[in-house]
Design an enzyme around this catalytic site. Structure first.
Site, short mmCIF file in Angstrom:
data_model
loop_
_atom_site.label_atom_id
_atom_site.label_comp_id
_atom_site.label_asym_id
_atom_site.label_seq_id
_atom_site.Cartn_x
_atom_site.Cartn_y
_atom_site.Cartn_z
N HIS A 46 0.59 -1.30 0.00
CA HIS A 46 -0.08 -0.08 0.01
C HIS A 46 0.95 1.40 0.11
O HIS A 46 0.20 2.29 -0.11
CB HIS A 46 -1.04 -0.02 1.23
CG HIS A 46 -2.22 -1.05 1.17
ND1 HIS A 46 -2.84 -1.20 -0.03
CD2 HIS A 46 -2.40 -1.87 1.98
CE1 HIS A 46 -3.73 -2.19 0.49
NE2 HIS A 46 -3.35 -2.72 1.38
N ARG A 71 6.88 -5.97 3.33
CA ARG A 71 5.63 -6.30 3.15
C ARG A 71 5.41 -6.22 1.64
O ARG A 71 5.55 -5.52 0.99
CB ARG A 71 4.67 -5.50 3.78
CG ARG A 71 3.40 -6.22 3.32
CD ARG A 71 2.12 -5.61 4.23
NE ARG A 71 1.72 -4.24 3.61
CZ ARG A 71 0.52 -3.74 4.07
NH1 ARG A 71 -0.14 -4.44 5.14
NH2 ARG A 71 0.22 -2.56 3.82
N GLU A 147 -6.13 -11.56 7.88
CA GLU A 147 -7.00 -10.51 7.75
C GLU A 147 -8.16 -10.58 7.09
O GLU A 147 -8.64 -9.62 6.56
CB GLU A 147 -5.97 -9.29 7.11
CG GLU A 147 -5.46 -9.67 5.73
CD GLU A 147 -4.43 -8.71 5.13
OE1 GLU A 147 -4.55 -7.56 5.50
OE2 GLU A 147 -3.59 -9.05 4.26
N ASP A 173 -8.46 -4.81 7.39
CA ASP A 173 -8.98 -5.78 6.35
C ASP A 173 -9.56 -6.71 7.20
O ASP A 173 -10.75 -7.28 6.64
CB ASP A 173 -7.71 -6.13 5.75
CG ASP A 173 -7.49 -5.47 4.20
OD1 ASP A 173 -8.67 -5.19 3.57
OD2 ASP A 173 -6.35 -4.99 4.08
#
Length: 253
Positions: A46, A71, A147, A173
């Site tokens: 993200h 990540r 998530e 999430d």
């Protein structure tokens, strides 16, 4: 082989304090790393960081004792392997929903004969040492993000995968998947129960539990409950928050 201090913290039953990097600036990463974070995670999912920028961020972090994590955007073998080859000392993989997902994550980050990671530690060997290939499997850390409601239903199966070191809860999430409003800290009761369940099952399987937080208070409370990896804020959020504090004081009546 360069030691992974994250594993040492966990052996001592201590909680690692993790920062988040969303800005594709090596200097920003270097500044963050010099503040003493236990780990810093480059966010390729993200954040606005691409692969080439990620490499420069890992290089900047390596000027300090802070451990570099990444990540990745998705459960993708090529990107997982290239990320480790670049010198990430751990990977956080989003949306791990089944045991098969977790098994693929472990296989693609582990050399043969136990796994299927392709050999080519171009920068990792520079960062880790000449004996990196012999010790990489036991040094790097593999996080599966939990998530979704599906992952919650499959939590014991996911946690049973040999070689999975940790799970990482994404509260926002997870909240959305459970039909709740997304939040890091002030989660709805249904989500709070799910987080408690993930933590309890992780402890039962001997797997480390980590979680994303929006505040120091939430991170400290979750660490006290047994989370041994807590993320607190990001470079982008800290930049915004610091600017806001200055401007509010300057523009106060």
């Amino acid at each position: 082989m360069r030691e992974n201090r994250l594993r040492q913290l966990w052996r001592e039953n201590r909680t690692a304090v993790n920062g988040w990097l969303a800005i594709p600036s090596a200097f920003a990463a270097e500044v963050m790393a010099h503040q003493g974070w236990d780990t810093l995670t480059v966010d390729m999912q993200h954040g606005v960081v691409d692969y080439q920028a990620m490499v420069t961020l890992l290089q900047a972090i390596s000027t300090t004792a802070t451990e570099p994590l990444v990540r990745v955007p998705w459960l993708d073998p090529g990107l997982l392997m290239k990320t480790l080859d670049a010198g990430a000392w751990g990977v956080i993989c989003p949306m791990i929903n089944t045991r098969d997902d977790a098994a693929r994550l472990v296989a693609w980050t582990t050399y043969a004969p136990r796994g299927a990671r392709s050999f080519g530690p171009v920068r990792a060997q520079l960062y880790g040492g000449a004996d990196y290939p012999a010790h990489a499997d036991a040094t790097i850390v593999r996080f599966a993000m939990i998530e979704t409601a599906q992952a919650l239903d499959q939590i014991d199966a996911i946690l049973s995968v040999e070689g999975l070191d940790a799970v990482y809860v994404g509260p926002s999430d997870l909240s959305l998947s459970l039909g709740c409003k997304p939040s890091f800290d002030d989660v709805e009761p249904k989500v709070a129960q799910a987080i408690d369940h993930i933590l309890e099952r992780a402890h039962a399987h001997g797997v480390v539990a980590g979680i994303h937080n929006g505040s120091v208070e939430a991170a400290r409370a979750r660490a006290a409950r047994g989370f041994r990896f807590v993320t607190v804020s990001s470079d982008a959020r800290l930049l915004a928050a610091g600017s806001q504090q200055i401007l509010q004081r300057m523009r106060a009546p």
